[in-house]
Design a protein around this motif. Structure first.
Motif, PDB file in Angstrom:
ATOM      1  N   LYS A  42       0.831  -1.212   0.000  1.00 36.90           N
ATOM      2  CA  LYS A  42       0.000   0.000   0.000  1.00 36.90           C
ATOM      3  C   LYS A  42       0.861   1.257   0.000  1.00 36.90           C
ATOM      4  O   LYS A  42       0.353   2.354  -0.096  1.00 36.90           O
ATOM      5  CB  LYS A  42      -0.903   0.017   1.241  1.00 36.90           C
ATOM      6  CG  LYS A  42      -1.749  -1.220   1.408  1.00 36.90           C
ATOM      7  CD  LYS A  42      -2.892  -1.245   0.441  1.00 36.90           C
ATOM      8  CE  LYS A  42      -3.804  -2.398   0.782  1.00 36.90           C
ATOM      9  NZ  LYS A  42      -4.317  -3.097  -0.330  1.00 36.90           N
ATOM     10  N   GLU A  62      -6.568   6.647   2.928  1.00 40.54           N
ATOM     11  CA  GLU A  62      -7.684   5.689   2.903  1.00 40.54           C
ATOM     12  C   GLU A  62      -7.258   4.298   3.360  1.00 40.54           C
ATOM     13  O   GLU A  62      -8.084   3.522   3.819  1.00 40.54           O
ATOM     14  CB  GLU A  62      -8.312   5.620   1.513  1.00 40.54           C
ATOM     15  CG  GLU A  62      -7.395   5.014   0.473  1.00 40.54           C
ATOM     16  CD  GLU A  62      -7.920   5.137  -0.941  1.00 40.54           C
ATOM     17  OE1 GLU A  62      -7.905   4.109  -1.643  1.00 40.54           O
ATOM     18  OE2 GLU A  62      -8.333   6.243  -1.331  1.00 40.54           O
ATOM     19  N   TRP A  63      -5.979   3.978   3.263  1.00 43.39           N
ATOM     20  CA  TRP A  63      -5.494   2.662   3.677  1.00 43.39           C
ATOM     21  C   TRP A  63      -5.288   2.560   5.179  1.00 43.39           C
ATOM     22  O   TRP A  63      -5.204   1.462   5.715  1.00 43.39           O
ATOM     23  CB  TRP A  63      -4.192   2.305   2.963  1.00 43.39           C
ATOM     24  CG  TRP A  63      -4.377   2.177   1.491  1.00 43.39           C
ATOM     25  CD1 TRP A  63      -3.843   2.987   0.528  1.00 43.39           C
ATOM     26  CD2 TRP A  63      -5.179   1.223   0.801  1.00 43.39           C
ATOM     27  NE1 TRP A  63      -4.261   2.587  -0.701  1.00 43.39           N
ATOM     28  CE2 TRP A  63      -5.083   1.498  -0.575  1.00 43.39           C
ATOM     29  CE3 TRP A  63      -5.973   0.156   1.207  1.00 43.39           C
ATOM     30  CZ2 TRP A  63      -5.739   0.753  -1.538  1.00 43.39           C
ATOM     31  CZ3 TRP A  63      -6.640  -0.590   0.237  1.00 43.39           C
ATOM     32  CH2 TRP A  63      -6.512  -0.296  -1.103  1.00 43.39           C
ATOM     33  N   SER A  66      -9.949   5.358   7.325  1.00 44.15           N
ATOM     34  CA  SER A  66     -11.016   5.560   6.343  1.00 44.15           C
ATOM     35  C   SER A  66     -11.819   6.833   6.587  1.00 44.15           C
ATOM     36  O   SER A  66     -12.379   7.397   5.657  1.00 44.15           O
ATOM     37  CB  SER A  66     -11.938   4.343   6.297  1.00 44.15           C
ATOM     38  OG  SER A  66     -12.522   4.135   7.566  1.00 44.15           O
TER      39      SER A  66
END
Length: 144
Positions: A42, A62-63, A66
């Protein structure tokens, strides 16, 4: 152009460079970077074009969080020429430490990049919702 980096020699498309006109705090003299995506993780890398040994490990928020919604002052968007929300992307700098459980993510000062103009700035989020050092392992555990 060919660039010697900590990842070895890589070909750089000059049209893909991202300019940080003010540099990044602590690295103000470095202005041109490229984004290197790691297909197997990621993480990405913000690689300096001017200094091959300098690359920041970064991650899309977002990883790790959230519901990440920093309050970023309008002046940062104006520095990048303004635009619509979809013209911008955020990344967070990761400080990789040993042991790996000590690795942190800077949620207080995200990198704001205008994807069309290829300009970037490190913004300081308003308020006290985010810190400079959030442990990555804890963010991942919270995310589930």
């Amino acid at each position: 152009m060919t660039l010697q980096t900590r990842f070895g020699e890589i070909e750089v498309d000059e049209d893909k460079t991202i300019e940080f006109k003010e540099g990044i705090p602590g690295f103000e003299t470095l202005r041109k970077f490229i984004l290197i995506e790691d297909e197997e993780s990621k993480f990405c890398y913000l690689q300096s074009v001017e200094e091959g040994a300098i690359a920041f490990t970064i991650i899309s928020p977002e990883w790790v969080k959230s519901d990440y919604a920093p309050c970023i002052g309008e002046s940062y968007f104006e520095k990048l020429g303004g635009g619509k929300t979809e013209d911008f992307v955020l990344y967070n700098i990761v400080a990789v430490r040993q042991p790996i459980e000590e690795t942190t993510v800077n949620l207080q000062a995200p990198l704001l990049i205008h994807t069309t103009r290829r300009l970037g700035v490190q913004a300081i989020a308003e308020g006290k919702d985010y810190q400079v050092r959030h442990k990555l392992i804890e963010l991942i555990q919270e995310r589930g």
